[in-house]
Structures are given as structure tokens and as C-alpha cells.
Design a protein around this motif. Structure first.
Motif: not given
Length: 107
Positions: A1-4, A53, A93-97, A99
């Protein structure tokens, strides 16, 4: 998962809104779409909002009934556009960042 942190991007490029009464930042869009409709064709737009998200209630991923996005600034930013939308679907979006909220006019 992206941590931005999506809030930084939305702070610069988004607008204020209320999702189920909670303050959020979104990027509103109403992309143009061509629909088949005979020789002349038809066009429509499907309003959407990009949102962090983390701002979307967990239950909304599977049940958007009664979920409303209000955009108080819309009357100034986009004259003629509604300011209140029903959320028809939430698409992570699948990255958790981010939606995407698929919207329908609720006015």
C-alpha cells in the motif's frame, strides 16, 4: 500500500465538501461521454469526485444508500451544476490513497 498523504494533494487541488455531514476535500469532475444514439449520437456527463480513501466511511464501500456529497462552493465554481449529489458507487483505486465517488444528482 502507498504510504503517501492524499490530504496534501487535495488541499492544493480540491474543494470543500460534506460527505454524510463530515467535512472533506474532493476534486469534482464531470467527464464528457459519447453514447450511441443513432446517426446524431448523444452526449452525457457522469459526475465524479476524487476523495481520500480515508475520508470514505468503511460501510460506504458496499452500501452507498443515503450517502450524500454536498459541494457548497459549486454554485460559485460551476454555475448551473447541482450542489448536492447522491453517491451511487464508491470505487477504491486499489492503492488505499484515493477513491472515486460516482455521483447522481440528489436535488
Amino acid at each position: 500500500m502507498i504510504q503517501e498523504d492524499a490530504s496534501v494533494f487535495l488541499a492544493d487541488h480540491g474543494e470543500d465538501g460534506l460527505l454524510d455531514g463530515e467535512a472533506v476535500r474532493v476534486i469534482f469532475g464531470s467527464p464528457h461521454a459519447e453514447l450511441p444514439g443513432g446517426p446524431a449520437g448523444m452526449a452525457t456527463s457522469e459526475p465524479r469526485a476524487l476523495i481520500a480513501s480515508a475520508s470514505v466511511p468503511d460501510a460506504a464501500i458496499t452500501d452507498t444508500e443515503d450517502l450524500v456529497l454536498e459541494l457548497p462552493e459549486a454554485a460559485t465554481l460551476r454555475p448551473g451544476f447541482p450542489t448536492r449529489y447522491a453517491v451511487a458507487e464508491v470505487q477504491p483505486d486499489g492503492t488505499g490513497l484515493f477513491s472515486t465517488l460516482i455521483l447522481r444528482n440528489a436535488e
